[in-house]
Design a protein around this motif. Sequence first.
Motif, short mmCIF file in Angstrom:
data_model
loop_
_atom_site.label_atom_id
_atom_site.label_comp_id
_atom_site.label_asym_id
_atom_site.label_seq_id
_atom_site.Cartn_x
_atom_site.Cartn_y
_atom_site.Cartn_z
N ARG A 198 -6.02 17.46 10.45
CA ARG A 198 -5.80 16.81 9.05
C ARG A 198 -6.60 17.50 8.08
O ARG A 198 -5.98 17.56 6.94
N GLY B 88 0.75 -1.19 0.00
CA GLY B 88 0.15 0.18 0.02
C GLY B 88 0.70 1.36 0.12
O GLY B 88 2.08 1.12 0.36
N ALA B 89 0.12 2.34 -0.18
CA ALA B 89 0.71 3.65 -0.14
C ALA B 89 1.45 4.12 -1.52
O ALA B 89 1.75 3.02 -2.40
N LYS B 90 1.70 5.03 -1.85
CA LYS B 90 2.70 5.42 -2.76
C LYS B 90 3.90 4.99 -3.04
O LYS B 90 4.47 4.74 -1.71
N GLY C 103 0.95 0.61 -3.32
CA GLY C 103 -0.71 0.46 -3.61
C GLY C 103 -1.31 0.77 -4.65
O GLY C 103 -2.63 0.96 -4.77
N TYR C 104 -0.45 1.07 -5.85
CA TYR C 104 -0.87 1.53 -7.10
C TYR C 104 -0.51 0.21 -8.14
O TYR C 104 -0.20 0.71 -9.35
N ARG D 174 -10.74 -1.43 -0.17
CA ARG D 174 -9.87 -2.29 -0.95
C ARG D 174 -9.08 -3.16 0.08
O ARG D 174 -8.75 -4.25 -0.22
N ALA E 189 -2.37 -0.84 3.38
CA ALA E 189 -2.62 0.44 3.50
C ALA E 189 -3.13 0.73 1.95
O ALA E 189 -2.58 1.84 1.53
N LEU E 190 -4.21 0.42 1.59
CA LEU E 190 -4.83 0.72 0.45
C LEU E 190 -5.96 1.43 0.46
O LEU E 190 -6.55 1.89 -0.58
N GLY E 191 -6.34 1.98 1.59
CA GLY E 191 -7.80 2.56 1.81
C GLY E 191 -8.77 1.72 1.93
O GLY E 191 -8.55 0.28 1.35
N GLY F 67 -5.02 1.67 6.58
CA GLY F 67 -5.29 3.10 5.84
C GLY F 67 -4.09 4.06 5.61
O GLY F 67 -3.08 3.65 4.99
N GLY F 68 -3.96 5.03 6.21
CA GLY F 68 -2.85 6.09 5.98
C GLY F 68 -1.59 5.85 7.04
O GLY F 68 -0.68 6.64 6.80
N ASP G 237 1.98 6.43 5.26
CA ASP G 237 2.28 7.82 5.38
C ASP G 237 2.80 8.38 6.59
O ASP G 237 3.78 9.25 6.52
N ARG H 187 -14.91 13.54 1.78
CA ARG H 187 -14.52 12.27 2.43
C ARG H 187 -15.33 12.58 3.82
O ARG H 187 -16.25 11.83 4.30
N ARG I 12 -9.54 16.49 1.95
CA ARG I 12 -10.29 15.17 2.70
C ARG I 12 -11.66 15.91 3.11
O ARG I 12 -12.64 14.99 3.56
N1 UDP Z 1 -3.90 4.29 -1.41
C1 UDP Z 1 -3.33 3.18 -2.03
N2 UDP Z 1 -3.81 2.77 -3.42
C2 UDP Z 1 -4.74 3.30 -4.04
C3 UDP Z 1 -5.33 4.39 -3.12
C4 UDP Z 1 -4.84 4.73 -1.99
O1 UDP Z 1 -2.26 2.55 -1.67
O2 UDP Z 1 -5.26 3.06 -4.93
C5 UDP Z 1 -3.16 4.37 -0.30
C6 UDP Z 1 -2.87 5.85 0.01
O3 UDP Z 1 -1.65 6.46 -0.64
C7 UDP Z 1 -2.69 6.14 1.64
C8 UDP Z 1 -3.72 4.96 1.97
O4 UDP Z 1 -4.06 4.24 0.72
O5 UDP Z 1 -1.47 5.73 1.79
C9 UDP Z 1 -5.05 5.30 2.39
O6 UDP Z 1 -5.12 6.45 2.95
P1 UDP Z 1 -6.39 7.42 3.60
O7 UDP Z 1 -6.00 8.67 3.79
O8 UDP Z 1 -7.58 6.85 2.90
O9 UDP Z 1 -6.18 6.46 5.06
P2 UDP Z 1 -7.37 6.80 6.38
O10 UDP Z 1 -7.78 8.14 6.46
O11 UDP Z 1 -8.33 5.63 5.90
O12 UDP Z 1 -6.24 6.20 7.45
#
Ligand code: UDP
Length: 241
Positions: free
Chosen positions: A214, A109-111, A137-138, A166, A161-163, A187-188, A191, A224, A221
């Motif tokens: 945040r 997950g994540a960038k 995560g892409y 997913r 960590a894909l949101g 989640g995030g 990051d 959301r 955000r």
């Molecule tokens: N993310 C990912 N692939 C995607 C879309 C999002 O890996 O296609 C990652 C995004 O980079 C982030 C995480 O998923 O690191 C989710 O972040 P979000 O802010 O939604 O987390 P939350 O607020 O739910 O903790």
Amino acid sequence: MSKVNVLGVDFDNKSFTQFKNEFVGRINAHQSTFVVTANPEIVMAANENPEFMKILNFDADYITPDGIGIVKAAKMLHTPLKERVTGYDLFTWLMKLANERNLRVYLIGAKPHVIHAVQEKIARDYSGIQLVGAEDGYFNEDLEVMAYQIERTEPDLVFAALGSPRQEQLLAILRKNLLPALMMGVGGSFDVFSGAVKRAPQFWQQVHLEWFYRLVKNPSRFKRMMVLPKFVHEVHEEKRK
Ligand code: UDP
């Protein structure tokens, strides 16, 4: 009460320490364990998406209250939860445990630059961890393909960590396949862990306004967060019934 229902989602009513103890027991026993840390956004999403609700209530082994909104809602409904148990706190605790015990960890997950920074941090500060996979995560592959790739590395811990939903969809596949690992959607968290995103300063956390901090830092955000007033409204409606 061992479970507390908030708008259809069954939360485990345990303290942070209780969760930790149970997780350690299950990791030691190599029991397949799927943990969801659910906030109001996730609860609202599950109410709109029956498949997601099914994953939460039938596939997950644990659902922790991630977010003060859940704790407040439970209190309003006269079924209080012991305490807030965030995904980030569980994640950092599990990473320390993995470091001490040389556990096999898979991260997805994540960038790309974020997962790279996480890898560097692990090499530097958590050298006891056996990192068996680190994937951003892409990806374009189906979740089934990614699940197979994860299974082959025989991890003890999997963090996705894909949101939502997913990350939970991916982990539900692994849980159905009985992967003997503890798996959690975070989640995030990557990051924050990597330092790419700062967690709110202590003050904002203590007054439970981390969400506001945040939002100011990241106004995208806002859209959301529009589900939050709806969450509060639904909880009031539930209380009236
Ligand atoms: N993310 C990912 N692939 C995607 C879309 C999002 O890996 O296609 C990652 C995004 O980079 C982030 C995480 O998923 O690191 C989710 O972040 P979000 O802010 O939604 O987390 P939350 O607020 O739910 O903790």
